[in-house]
Design a protein around this motif. Structure first.
Motif, mmCIF file in Angstrom:
data_model
loop_
_atom_site.group_PDB
_atom_site.id
_atom_site.type_symbol
_atom_site.label_atom_id
_atom_site.label_comp_id
_atom_site.label_asym_id
_atom_site.label_seq_id
_atom_site.Cartn_x
_atom_site.Cartn_y
_atom_site.Cartn_z
ATOM 1 N N LYS A 43 -4.141 -0.819 -1.495
ATOM 2 C CA LYS A 43 -4.730 -1.787 -2.426
ATOM 3 C C LYS A 43 -4.878 -1.201 -3.821
ATOM 4 O O LYS A 43 -5.262 -0.057 -3.998
ATOM 5 N N THR A 44 -4.565 -2.014 -4.804
ATOM 6 C CA THR A 44 -4.677 -1.606 -6.208
ATOM 7 C C THR A 44 -4.888 -2.834 -7.080
ATOM 8 O O THR A 44 -4.520 -3.946 -6.692
ATOM 9 N N ASP A 45 -5.476 -2.637 -8.261
ATOM 10 C CA ASP A 45 -5.654 -3.763 -9.185
ATOM 11 C C ASP A 45 -4.624 -3.722 -10.320
ATOM 12 O O ASP A 45 -4.730 -4.458 -11.293
ATOM 13 N N ASN A 50 0.971 -3.839 -7.554
ATOM 14 C CA ASN A 50 0.710 -4.795 -6.463
ATOM 15 C C ASN A 50 1.975 -5.556 -6.081
ATOM 16 O O ASN A 50 2.236 -5.817 -4.904
ATOM 17 N N SER A 54 3.645 -5.264 -2.403
ATOM 18 C CA SER A 54 3.844 -6.472 -1.577
ATOM 19 C C SER A 54 5.267 -6.507 -1.043
ATOM 20 O O SER A 54 5.506 -6.848 0.124
#
Length: 339
Positions: A43-45, A50, A54
């Protein structure tokens, strides 16, 4: 660790190797738990990161290394949070190396998908690989898993050394059998050994058991790589020759064995063919045929079977159980798989 109640022999090894699907069944619940840990670690912002992650998650592999971590933990005790942490660290490391390999090899595809470097170019791919490596370190530190970190750090060191040794030997076209085994021990067996050792560390404090599982993984990793090398030459049970190593001038065990069985003139002729860049399909086929004629494939298979047997003999230190049978089935799958 209790002594073995029943020795693993040719008589009590299942006649037909199990498929990976069958091997996954007893640990399916554990694998789903691992997948949650793995996705959480990714998970990353960062928007671009991202997007790439994915896509990366869609390129799901066989999960052979997490499976090996879980099977090793079950063999030594119970699967727990430490097991999932180890499996996550190893999968992050393995995925990072694949991404970096694709950049170095200028590969266009991976697991039936366009490679990361094909879509997002080399810079983003290298940075993604670096990100995955850093996440692996942080997963260990966040969970105070210093024993896992030590094992994995040593594996990364050995893998890097193996890749550099292979690069030098390939450029000089002077690979020997001794160099070959040193290289595959470092670049391939080191990570499978780490899988087994980390699985054991997560389930027992017995240091001798940790070392024993590491040794099983080492022999399994060597057999695994020889099996991969046999795919290139289309051994009897692996289908059509791939020829990728031949095109890239990577000298592996079947080729080494064939060269050692050639006369001086034959050897020079074969090395001229092998050393040529941009080989035609016919030239690749000619090389494969010569390796077959010189029993290079049979020679490599003998070594693969020898290391498989060594792994199974070490497995005899564990008492008969469903968990031991599951590990045995995995070892046999690795060395009989079709791809």
């Amino acid at each position: 660790m209790a002594g073995a109640e029943t020795q693993i022999t040719e008589n009590n090894v299942t006649a037909k190797p199990k498929s990976l699907k069958d091997i996954r069944l007893p640990i399916e619940k554990d694998l789903k738990e691992f997948q949650l840990y793995y996705k959480k670690a990714l998970k990353t912002d960062v928007f671009l990161l991202n997007q790439i992650i994915s896509y990366l998650l869609k390129m799901k592999g066989k999960e052979m290394r997490p499976i090996l971590v879980i099977l090793s933990a079950r063999l030594c005790g119970k699967v727990n949070e430490s097991t999932f942490t180890a499996a996550t660290m190893i999968e992050l490391l393995h995925t990072a190396t694949l991404i970096h390999d694709d950049v170095v090899d200028e590969a266009d595809q991976r697991r039936g998908f366009f490679s990361i470097n094909r879509i997002w170019k080399n810079k983003a791919s290298v940075l993604l690989g670096d990100y995955l490596l850093s996440r692996g370190l942080l997963v260990a530190l966040d969970n105070d898993e210093f024993a896992h970190l030590k094992v994995l750090s040593n594996a990364v060191k050995r893998m890097s050394e193996g890749e550099l040794r292979q690069l030098k030997a390939s450029k000089m076209l002077n690979m020997t059998e001794e160099k070959y085994f040193k290289i595959i021990s470092e670049k391939t067996a080191s990570l499978l050994s780490a899988c087994c050792k980390c699985g054991a560390i997560s389930a027992t404090e017995d240091v001798k058991t940790h070392e024993l599982l590491g040794e099983i993984g080492e022999h399994l990793g060597i057999a695994f790589q020889i099996r991969d090398d046999l795919f290139d030459f289309g051994a009897d049970d692996v289908g059509k020759p791939k020829g990728n190593d031949i095109r890239e001038r990577k000298i592996t065990l079947p080729m080494i064995a064939a060269l050692n069985r050639c006369g001086i003139l034959e050897r020079k002729k074969l090395m001229r063919k092998f050393g040529k860049r941009n080989k035609s399909q016919q030239e690749v086929t000619d090389i494969v045929n010569i390796v077959r004629e010189k029993d290079g494939i049979a020679y490599a298979r003998t070594h693969m079977d020898s290391h498989t047997s060594k792994a199974l003999t070490l497995l005899n230190h564990f008492p008969e159980s469903d968990e031991r049978q599951d590990m045995l089935d995995f070892i046999r799958f690795v060395t009989t798989r079709k791809k």
